[in-house]
Design a protein around this motif. Structure first.
Motif, PDB file in Angstrom:
ATOM      1  N   ALA A 168       0.840  -1.194   0.000  1.00  0.00           N
ATOM      2  CA  ALA A 168       0.000   0.000   0.000  1.00  0.00           C
ATOM      3  C   ALA A 168       0.876   1.245   0.000  1.00  0.00           C
ATOM      4  O   ALA A 168       1.942   1.272   0.615  1.00  0.00           O
ATOM      5  CB  ALA A 168      -0.908  -0.004   1.225  1.00  0.00           C
ATOM      6  N   LYS A 169       0.406   2.270  -0.690  1.00  0.00           N
ATOM      7  CA  LYS A 169       1.094   3.559  -0.694  1.00  0.00           C
ATOM      8  C   LYS A 169       0.434   4.458   0.352  1.00  0.00           C
ATOM      9  O   LYS A 169      -0.772   4.705   0.297  1.00  0.00           O
ATOM     10  CB  LYS A 169       1.008   4.197  -2.075  1.00  0.00           C
ATOM     11  CG  LYS A 169       1.771   3.432  -3.143  1.00  0.00           C
ATOM     12  CD  LYS A 169       1.654   4.131  -4.489  1.00  0.00           C
ATOM     13  CE  LYS A 169       2.442   3.377  -5.563  1.00  0.00           C
ATOM     14  NZ  LYS A 169       2.311   4.041  -6.896  1.00  0.00           N
ATOM     15  N   VAL A 170       1.247   4.926   1.296  1.00  0.00           N
ATOM     16  CA  VAL A 170       0.751   5.730   2.409  1.00  0.00           C
ATOM     17  C   VAL A 170       1.377   7.118   2.345  1.00  0.00           C
ATOM     18  O   VAL A 170       2.599   7.252   2.239  1.00  0.00           O
ATOM     19  CB  VAL A 170       1.071   5.068   3.765  1.00  0.00           C
ATOM     20  CG1 VAL A 170       0.506   5.906   4.912  1.00  0.00           C
ATOM     21  CG2 VAL A 170       0.525   3.647   3.818  1.00  0.00           C
ATOM     22  N   PHE A 171       0.541   8.129   2.412  1.00  0.00           N
ATOM     23  CA  PHE A 171       0.997   9.522   2.349  1.00  0.00           C
ATOM     24  C   PHE A 171       0.627  10.216   3.660  1.00  0.00           C
ATOM     25  O   PHE A 171      -0.549  10.275   4.022  1.00  0.00           O
ATOM     26  CB  PHE A 171       0.334  10.222   1.164  1.00  0.00           C
ATOM     27  CG  PHE A 171       0.782  11.637   0.923  1.00  0.00           C
ATOM     28  CD1 PHE A 171       2.094  12.034   1.141  1.00  0.00           C
ATOM     29  CD2 PHE A 171      -0.130  12.583   0.458  1.00  0.00           C
ATOM     30  CE1 PHE A 171       2.503  13.340   0.903  1.00  0.00           C
ATOM     31  CE2 PHE A 171       0.257  13.896   0.206  1.00  0.00           C
ATOM     32  CZ  PHE A 171       1.584  14.272   0.436  1.00  0.00           C
ATOM     33  N   VAL A 172       1.623  10.723   4.383  1.00  0.00           N
ATOM     34  CA  VAL A 172       1.399  11.399   5.659  1.00  0.00           C
ATOM     35  C   VAL A 172       1.592  12.902   5.450  1.00  0.00           C
ATOM     36  O   VAL A 172       2.664  13.341   5.029  1.00  0.00           O
ATOM     37  CB  VAL A 172       2.366  10.882   6.746  1.00  0.00           C
ATOM     38  CG1 VAL A 172       2.128  11.618   8.068  1.00  0.00           C
ATOM     39  CG2 VAL A 172       2.184   9.377   6.945  1.00  0.00           C
ATOM     40  N   MET A 173       0.572  13.675   5.762  1.00  0.00           N
ATOM     41  CA  MET A 173       0.610  15.115   5.560  1.00  0.00           C
ATOM     42  C   MET A 173       0.793  15.810   6.907  1.00  0.00           C
ATOM     43  O   MET A 173      -0.108  15.818   7.749  1.00  0.00           O
ATOM     44  CB  MET A 173      -0.665  15.587   4.868  1.00  0.00           C
ATOM     45  CG  MET A 173      -0.907  14.871   3.546  1.00  0.00           C
ATOM     46  SD  MET A 173      -2.337  15.482   2.623  1.00  0.00           S
ATOM     47  CE  MET A 173      -1.675  17.040   2.001  1.00  0.00           C
ATOM     48  N   GLY A 174       1.995  16.345   7.106  1.00  0.00           N
ATOM     49  CA  GLY A 174       2.366  16.933   8.392  1.00  0.00           C
ATOM     50  C   GLY A 174       3.303  15.990   9.114  1.00  0.00           C
ATOM     51  O   GLY A 174       2.947  14.843   9.385  1.00  0.00           O
ATOM     52  N   ALA A 175       4.516  16.450   9.389  1.00  0.00           N
ATOM     53  CA  ALA A 175       5.519  15.568   9.995  1.00  0.00           C
ATOM     54  C   ALA A 175       5.972  16.088  11.355  1.00  0.00           C
ATOM     55  O   ALA A 175       7.164  16.190  11.638  1.00  0.00           O
ATOM     56  CB  ALA A 175       6.712  15.399   9.052  1.00  0.00           C
ATOM     57  N   GLY A 176       4.996  16.412  12.193  1.00  0.00           N
ATOM     58  CA  GLY A 176       5.292  16.709  13.587  1.00  0.00           C
ATOM     59  C   GLY A 176       5.415  15.393  14.345  1.00  0.00           C
ATOM     60  O   GLY A 176       5.686  14.343  13.748  1.00  0.00           O
ATOM     61  N   VAL A 177       5.180  15.425  15.639  1.00  0.00           N
ATOM     62  CA  VAL A 177       5.301  14.205  16.442  1.00  0.00           C
ATOM     63  C   VAL A 177       4.342  13.131  15.950  1.00  0.00           C
ATOM     64  O   VAL A 177       4.723  11.972  15.751  1.00  0.00           O
ATOM     65  CB  VAL A 177       5.045  14.511  17.934  1.00  0.00           C
ATOM     66  CG1 VAL A 177       5.015  13.222  18.749  1.00  0.00           C
ATOM     67  CG2 VAL A 177       6.122  15.447  18.464  1.00  0.00           C
TER      68      VAL A 177
END
Length: 379
Positions: A168-177
C-alpha cells in the motif's frame, strides 16, 4: 500536607490524570492523594490498584475536591467541579486555551490557579512534561493502525503462488510528532510511505524513517518554521504551488493520514473535494485534524463517511482510543510538572512565578486571566 484530588473525566474522555504509578510517587512526596471511585476504570486502572499505591477513594467528584490543594485533570473541569474547588487551589489539565473562554473565566472567578498543559514551553527541561508530544505519539500510531484496519487491501507486499500483492502507498501530511510516528508505523506495517510538511527541518527526519519527502522547496519553504518549532502560515502563492504538487501525488495513494495543525487557528485545508475525486476507489483518508475543522474539505468530525468510493475518517480524541498507555504517559507528564510546585520541606504548594515553565502555562492567578495568549498581548 498537599491534598491532591483527581475527579473522574466526562463520559467522552476515557483517559485519567493519575495512574497507580504516579499515585505512589505523590504519596512518597508526602502528599494525600484522593481519587474518585472508578476514575481509572476505562484506562484499565481498577480502584484497588490506587489503594495499593496509597491513594484514598472518594465517592464523588465533590468529595474528592473538598479542600484539595492540587487538582489533576485530563480535560477542562465541569462547572460543578470548579464550584467545588477552594480559593487558591491549583488545577493542571488540558484546558483548551484557544477554545471558548467560559471555563477559564470560571476558574479565574473561583480564585483558582489554572495551568494549561498544552502551553508547555518547548525547552529541554520541559520535555518530560510535554503532553502534546506524548499524546500525539500515540495518536500517530493509532491513526495508521485504524486506517490499515479500514483499508480493503493488504499493507505489505506479499508474494504468493497466485501472484504478488503490491504494498500500500501511504501519504502522511504533516511531519510533527504525530506525523513522524505515523510514518514509522506505516513503514513497520510494510507500506511505501511518503510525507510532506512546510517545515524544512523535518525533511531529514522523514527521510531517516525511510519515507520520501514531498514539498515545494523554494525560499519561503526554507524559512517556514516558528521559533517554537511550529509550522508558519504560508503565503497564497506557496499554497497554490504546494496544492498542485499534492494534487498530483495524492492520485496514486492508497492511504492518506493528515496531521497538520496551527496553534490557535482552524486546521489548514490540505485536501480539496476535487482532490478526493481523483483518488483511487477504496482509498482511505484519515483526518487527524478533524476536531479542529479538518485538513480535508469533506471531513466530518466524529464521522466515518464514504464519498464517491473514498472513505474519509474523522476520528476525535485519538489518544483516548489507547487509554491505558495514553493515561500512563499523561500522568507522568503531570507528575513531572506538578512536582515543581510541591515543596517537600513545608509540605505545601509553592509556585515559583519566575520559572519559565510556570509562566508559559499559567492561565489564571489572583482572580484574573493572565496568559498573554488570552489577554491579547500575544498571538
Amino acid at each position: 500536607m498537599v491534598r491532591i484530588a483527581v475527579p473522574a473525566e466526562e463520559e467522552m474522555e476515557p483517559r485519567v490524570a493519575l495512574s497507580p504509578e504516579t499515585a505512589k510517587k505523590y504519596v512518597k512526596l508526602g502528599c494525600q492523594v484522593v481519587i474518585e471511585k472508578g476514575a481509572g476504570a476505562r484506562s484499565y486502572f481498577p480502584d484497588h490498584e490506587y489503594e495499593n499505591a496509597g491513594a484514598e477513594l472518594a465517592d464523588s467528584a465533590e468529595a474528592a475536591l473538598e479542600g484539595a490543594d492540587l487538582v489533576l485533570k485530563v480535560g477542562p473541569p465541569t462547572d460543578a467541579q470548579i464550584k467545588a474547588m477552594k480559593n487558591g487551589a491549583v488545577v493542571a489539565a488540558m484546558l483548551e486555551p484557544y477554545g471558548p473562554r467560559g471555563t477559564i473565566d470560571a476558574l479565574a472567578q473561583q480564585g483558582v490557579l489554572a495551568f494549561a498543559m498544552e502551553l508547555m514551553p518547548r525547552v529541554t527541561r520541559a520535555q518530560s512534561m510535554d503532553v502534546l508530544s506524548s499524546q500525539s505519539n500515540l495518536a500517530g500510531y493509532k491513526a495508521v493502525v485504524d486506517a490499515a484496519a479500514a483499508f480493503g487491501r493488504a499493507m505489505p507486499m506479499m508474494m504468493t503462488a497466485a501472484g504478488t500483492v503490491p504494498p500500500a502507498k501511504v501519504f502522511v501530511m504533516g511531519a510533527g510528532v504525530a506525523g513522524l510516528q505515523a510514518i514509522a508505523t506505516a513503514r513497520r506495517l510494510g507500506g511505501v510511505v511518503s510525507a510532506t510538511d512546510v517545515r524544512p527541518a523535518v525533511k531529514e527526519q522523514v527521510k531517516s524513517l525511510g519515507a520520501k519527502f514531498i514539498a515545494v522547496e523554494d525560499e519561503e519553504f526554507r524559512e517556514a518554521e516558528t521559533a517554537g518549532g511550529y509550522a508558519k502560515e504560508m503565503s497564497d502563492e506557496y499554497k497554490r504551488k504546494q496544492n498542485e504538487l499534492i494534487a498530483e501525488h495524492i492520485k496514486s495513494q492508497d492511504i492518506v493520514i493528515t496531521t497538520a495543525l496551527i496553534p490557535g487557528r482552524p486546521a489548514p485545508r490540505l485536501i480539496s473535494a476535487d482532490m478526493v475525486k481523483t483518488m483511487k476507489p477504496g482509498a482511505i483518508i484519515l483526518d487527524m485534524a478533524a476536531e479542529r475543522g479538518g485538513n480535508c474539505e469533506l471531513t466530518r468530525a466524529g464521522e466515518d463517511i464514504v464519498h464517491e468510493g473514498i472513505r474519509i475518517m474523522g476520528p476525535v480524541n485519538i489518544p483516548g482510543k489507547v487509554p491505558g498507555d495514553a493515561s500512563s504517559l499523561y500522568a507522568r507528564n503531570l507528575y513531572a510538572f506538578t512536582e515543581l510546585m510541591i515543596d517537600s520541606e513545608s509540605g505545601a504548594i509553592k509556585v515559583d512565578w519566575d520559572d519559565e515553565i510556570i509562566q508559559g502555562t499559567a492561565l489564571t492567578r489572583d482572580g484574573a486571566v493572565i496568559h498573554p495568549v488570552l489577554t491579547g498581548e500575544k498571538e
